[in-house]
Design a protein around this motif. Structure first.
Motif, mmCIF file in Angstrom:
data_model
loop_
_atom_site.group_PDB
_atom_site.id
_atom_site.type_symbol
_atom_site.label_atom_id
_atom_site.label_comp_id
_atom_site.label_asym_id
_atom_site.label_seq_id
_atom_site.Cartn_x
_atom_site.Cartn_y
_atom_site.Cartn_z
ATOM 1 N N GLU B 28 0.830 -1.202 0.000
ATOM 2 C CA GLU B 28 0.000 0.000 0.000
ATOM 3 C C GLU B 28 0.868 1.256 0.000
ATOM 4 O OE1 GLU B 28 -3.755 -1.059 2.616
ATOM 5 O OE2 GLU B 28 -1.916 -1.843 3.518
ATOM 6 N N GLN B 29 0.190 2.406 0.029
ATOM 7 C CA GLN B 29 0.897 3.688 -0.005
ATOM 8 C C GLN B 29 1.890 3.818 1.155
ATOM 9 O OE1 GLN B 29 0.806 5.827 -2.588
ATOM 10 N NE2 GLN B 29 2.468 6.868 -1.503
ATOM 11 N N ALA B 30 1.515 3.272 2.329
ATOM 12 C CA ALA B 30 2.415 3.364 3.495
ATOM 13 C C ALA B 30 3.756 2.698 3.196
ATOM 14 C CB ALA B 30 1.758 2.697 4.704
ATOM 15 N N GLN B 31 3.727 1.593 2.436
ATOM 16 C CA GLN B 31 4.975 0.894 2.096
ATOM 17 C C GLN B 31 5.806 1.733 1.119
ATOM 18 O OE1 GLN B 31 2.053 -1.322 2.651
ATOM 19 N NE2 GLN B 31 3.203 -1.245 4.555
ATOM 20 N N ASP B 33 5.703 4.959 0.905
ATOM 21 C CA ASP B 33 6.235 6.082 1.696
ATOM 22 C C ASP B 33 7.463 5.637 2.498
ATOM 23 O OD1 ASP B 33 4.163 7.565 0.689
ATOM 24 O OD2 ASP B 33 2.933 7.483 2.507
ATOM 25 N N ASP B 34 7.385 4.427 3.107
ATOM 26 C CA ASP B 34 8.535 3.907 3.864
ATOM 27 C C ASP B 34 9.742 3.711 2.952
ATOM 28 O OD1 ASP B 34 7.187 3.864 6.247
ATOM 29 O OD2 ASP B 34 6.839 1.695 6.274
ATOM 30 N N THR B 92 8.236 -0.615 7.140
ATOM 31 C CA THR B 92 8.230 -1.746 6.197
ATOM 32 C C THR B 92 9.600 -2.419 6.178
ATOM 33 O OG1 THR B 92 6.580 -0.605 4.860
ATOM 34 C CG2 THR B 92 7.784 -2.404 3.806
#
Lengths: 70, 209
Positions: B28-31, B33-34, B92
């Motif tokens: 997802e976007q969080a990954q 971003d990480d 991540t």
């Protein structure tokens, strides 16, 4: 495991024979054959929509044939 | 889309303790971003170090140039290309992108469907080949285990395949995959495949741990 929904599928005898044959040859269930078919159809459709062509190449003769999708 | 989250455990190399982690069946976007915020600075530092040590470019880990946002955008919404991510300690720790459209090459299962591991990468701080001592161990194994589990779930009986980067060849041999040799169609990377029997043995070994 991702939740799945159940649906009834009506197939002709000929379609059912093809499904049975693919299931046996590919060593997967009939459900797995249909899920695989859906994935492949979506993949091919997306690439054709992007303007790409679907070509088959004979490994020996290197002859190419295009599969026309309407 | 609902993301399935499973609890898994990694090893904290410094303390020797187990660390609870999340295995998520999506990237997802969080990954992304990480990757941009945490992975890239470490990768850039590793590249500077390789340059300073005059390590020939041919010996650099090939995945250093992988661009995950591009890889993910290319397959967004496509059923045939699922992804997995491992999250621990708030960040991540590893990513994998799979391809369900391919067939087996190993003579005993040729043409049967398998889960092909297109890309698998652990966070740069978990990689010993980048110089420092890894922080967490087990991320790659968790992602590979997820690929085999998906193969079972899809009815492919545990069959998986992948092209290995040279630094990972020994790992794939160690877990029992068949080495089918260099593949000229894929930069001469070695192609490995796991058969139904090898997948069963892999899971029995993992469960015995």
């Amino acid at each position: 495991m991702t939740a799945k929904r159940t649906m009834t599928l009506n197939l002709t005898d000929a379609e059912m024979r093809v499904l049975d044959d693919l299931s046996a040859r590919k060593d997967i269930t009939k459900t797995a054959v249909l899920r695989q078919a859906l994935r492949l159809y979506q993949t091919i459709d997306a690439r054709v929509e992007r303007g790409e062509k679907l070509l088959f190449e004979n490994d020996t003769t290197k002859e190419k044939a295009e599969l026309m999708l309407l | 889309m609902t993301v399935e989250v499973s609890k898994v455990y990694l090893l904290d190399v410094a303390t020797g303790e187990g660390v609870e982690a999340e295995l998520r069946d999506a990237i997802e976007q969080a990954q992304i971003d990480d990757w941009a915020k945490h992975w890239i600075p470490v990768v850039l530092a590793a590249i500077q170090d390789l340059v300073a040590r005059q390590v020939p470019r041919a010996d650099w880990p090939q995945s250093l140039h992988w661009n995950w946002p591009k890889k993910i955008t290319r397959v967004q919404g496509m059923l045939a290309f699922p992804g997995f991510s491992v999250v621990a300690q708030g960040v991540t720790q590893g990513l994998a992108q799979l391809d369900l459209t391919r067939g087996c090459q190993e003579p005993g299962q040729k043409g049967k469907p398998l889960v092909y591991v297109e890309y698998l990468e652990v966070a740069p701080w978990n990689r010993s080949e980048l110089g420092a001592t890894p922080r967490l161990r087990g991320v790659g194994t968790v992602l590979l285990t997820a690929a085999i589990a998906l193969s079972y779930e899809e009815g492919f009986k545990g069959r998986i395949g992948l092209h290995s980067l040279p630094q990972a060849d020994a790992f794939y041999r160690r877990i029992g995959m068949t080495d089918l040799g260099p593949d000229p169609a894929c930069q001469n990377l070695r192609y490995f495949e796991m058969t139904v029997e090898q997948a069963r043995a892999f899971f029995e070994k993992e469960e015995g741990r």
